[in-house]
Design a protein around this motif. Structure first.
Motif, mmCIF file in Angstrom:
data_model
loop_
_atom_site.group_PDB
_atom_site.id
_atom_site.type_symbol
_atom_site.label_atom_id
_atom_site.label_comp_id
_atom_site.label_asym_id
_atom_site.label_seq_id
_atom_site.Cartn_x
_atom_site.Cartn_y
_atom_site.Cartn_z
ATOM 1 N N UNK A 6 0.835 -1.200 0.000
ATOM 2 C CA UNK A 6 0.000 0.000 0.000
ATOM 3 C C UNK A 6 0.872 1.253 0.000
ATOM 4 N N UNK A 7 0.330 2.313 -0.570
ATOM 5 C CA UNK A 7 1.076 3.565 -0.676
ATOM 6 C C UNK A 7 0.116 4.729 -0.912
ATOM 7 N N UNK A 8 0.660 5.942 -0.872
ATOM 8 C CA UNK A 8 -0.127 7.110 -1.232
ATOM 9 C C UNK A 8 -0.520 8.019 -0.089
ATOM 10 N N UNK A 9 -0.162 7.671 1.126
ATOM 11 C CA UNK A 9 -0.515 8.510 2.257
ATOM 12 C C UNK A 9 0.252 9.824 2.252
ATOM 13 N N UNK A 10 -0.118 10.703 3.161
ATOM 14 C CA UNK A 10 0.541 11.992 3.252
ATOM 15 C C UNK A 10 -0.142 12.878 4.267
ATOM 16 N N UNK A 11 0.261 14.152 4.259
ATOM 17 C CA UNK A 11 -0.321 15.134 5.167
ATOM 18 C C UNK A 11 -1.106 16.158 4.364
ATOM 19 N N UNK A 12 -2.337 16.386 4.773
ATOM 20 C CA UNK A 12 -3.203 17.346 4.091
ATOM 21 C C UNK A 12 -3.978 18.146 5.120
ATOM 22 N N UNK A 13 -4.526 19.252 4.683
ATOM 23 C CA UNK A 13 -5.411 20.020 5.542
ATOM 24 C C UNK A 13 -6.830 19.498 5.430
ATOM 25 N N UNK A 14 -7.611 19.788 6.444
ATOM 26 C CA UNK A 14 -9.013 19.379 6.439
ATOM 27 C C UNK A 14 -9.694 19.883 5.165
ATOM 28 N N UNK A 15 -10.504 19.000 4.576
ATOM 29 C CA UNK A 15 -11.164 19.327 3.327
ATOM 30 C C UNK A 15 -10.415 18.876 2.100
ATOM 31 N N UNK A 16 -9.174 18.453 2.294
ATOM 32 C CA UNK A 16 -8.351 18.015 1.181
ATOM 33 C C UNK A 16 -8.643 16.589 0.761
ATOM 34 N N UNK A 18 -6.837 12.708 -0.827
ATOM 35 C CA UNK A 18 -5.711 11.814 -1.052
ATOM 36 C C UNK A 18 -6.212 10.576 -1.768
ATOM 37 N N UNK A 19 -5.298 9.926 -2.495
ATOM 38 C CA UNK A 19 -5.626 8.677 -3.156
ATOM 39 C C UNK A 19 -4.604 7.627 -2.739
ATOM 40 N N UNK A 20 -5.102 6.586 -2.093
ATOM 41 C CA UNK A 20 -4.245 5.479 -1.679
ATOM 42 C C UNK A 20 -4.273 4.394 -2.751
ATOM 43 N N UNK A 81 -8.168 3.718 -2.918
ATOM 44 C CA UNK A 81 -9.095 4.358 -1.992
ATOM 45 C C UNK A 81 -8.985 5.856 -2.212
ATOM 46 N N UNK A 82 -10.008 6.424 -2.826
ATOM 47 C CA UNK A 82 -10.069 7.860 -3.057
ATOM 48 C C UNK A 82 -10.714 8.490 -1.832
ATOM 49 N N UNK A 83 -10.005 9.414 -1.202
ATOM 50 C CA UNK A 83 -10.496 10.026 0.024
ATOM 51 C C UNK A 83 -10.669 11.531 -0.200
ATOM 52 N N UNK A 84 -11.897 11.992 -0.057
ATOM 53 C CA UNK A 84 -12.220 13.403 -0.240
ATOM 54 C C UNK A 84 -12.797 13.984 1.044
ATOM 55 N N UNK A 85 -12.821 15.300 1.114
ATOM 56 C CA UNK A 85 -13.369 16.005 2.283
ATOM 57 C C UNK A 85 -12.784 15.427 3.567
ATOM 58 N N UNK A 86 -11.501 15.267 3.606
ATOM 59 C CA UNK A 86 -10.847 14.658 4.749
ATOM 60 C C UNK A 86 -11.024 15.493 6.005
ATOM 61 N N UNK A 87 -11.137 14.791 7.125
ATOM 62 C CA UNK A 87 -11.324 15.421 8.430
ATOM 63 C C UNK A 87 -10.168 15.021 9.345
ATOM 64 N N UNK A 88 -9.906 15.808 10.376
ATOM 65 C CA UNK A 88 -8.832 15.441 11.312
ATOM 66 C C UNK A 88 -9.031 14.053 11.906
ATOM 67 N N UNK A 92 -4.835 8.479 10.613
ATOM 68 C CA UNK A 92 -4.576 7.095 11.024
ATOM 69 C C UNK A 92 -3.561 6.477 10.074
ATOM 70 N N UNK A 93 -3.106 5.288 10.440
ATOM 71 C CA UNK A 93 -2.348 4.459 9.512
ATOM 72 C C UNK A 93 -3.374 3.649 8.733
ATOM 73 N N UNK A 94 -3.272 3.681 7.422
ATOM 74 C CA UNK A 94 -4.215 2.977 6.563
ATOM 75 C C UNK A 94 -3.551 1.729 5.988
ATOM 76 N N UNK A 95 -4.298 0.627 6.018
ATOM 77 C CA UNK A 95 -3.785 -0.659 5.562
ATOM 78 C C UNK A 95 -4.673 -1.234 4.469
ATOM 79 N N UNK A 96 -4.052 -1.707 3.427
ATOM 80 C CA UNK A 96 -4.751 -2.470 2.405
ATOM 81 C C UNK A 96 -4.682 -3.946 2.773
ATOM 82 N N UNK A 97 -5.721 -4.692 2.431
ATOM 83 C CA UNK A 97 -5.731 -6.115 2.731
ATOM 84 C C UNK A 97 -6.494 -6.867 1.654
ATOM 85 N N UNK A 98 -6.138 -8.127 1.478
ATOM 86 C CA UNK A 98 -6.828 -9.013 0.545
ATOM 87 C C UNK A 98 -7.277 -10.253 1.299
#
Length: 126
Positions: A6-16, A18-20, A81-88, A92-98
């Motif tokens: 898994x990859x794609x995490x980062x730091x964003x402001x609220x409302x931003x 990210x795509x994992x 995982x497309x994540x929009x309107x992110x909130x504080x 978290x640490x995000x994990x992909x699983x199969x």
């Protein structure tokens, strides 16, 4: 031996946004569903989203429904995982699983998944 990366995490402001990304290998996409989990410090791992082997069924946690979208490439072991309107509180640490079909567990039960990524950190500031 199967694995997912898994990859794609980062730091964003609220409302931003990210795509994992998650890339699997060593198993058949036809036999495995995929999911995303997250774990914040001091909290248990929780299911965020799930997608079946052909991408037709998608399930979301109440806390992310309408803001997050899970998808997977057809005939591929790649999921997003497309994540929009992110909130504080999404921090978290995000994990992909199969997970293989046949265990008959709830979609958000980690025991239903066989291969796990190492995690990618998502931090949302207010």
């Amino acid at each position: 031996q199967g694995q997912v990366v898994d990859s794609g995490g980062g730091s964003v402001q609220a409302g931003g946004s990210l795509r994992l990304s998650c890339v699997g290998s060593g198993y058949s996409g036809e036999d495995y569903f995929m999911g995303w989990f997250r774990q914040a410090p001091g909290k248990t791992r929780e299911g965020v989203a799930h997608i079946d082997n052909d991408g037709q069924q998608r399930i979301y946690a109440d806390s992310v429904r309408g803001r997050f979208s899970i998808s997977r490439e057809k005939d591929s072991l790649t999921a997003y995982l497309e994540m929009n309107m992110l909130k504080p509180e999404d921090t978290a640490m995000y994990y992909c699983a199969a997970g293989p079909y046949g265990r008959w567990l709830p979609w958000n039960d980690p025991n239903g998944y066989e291969y796990w990524g190492r995690g990618t950190q998502v931090t949302v500031s207010s």
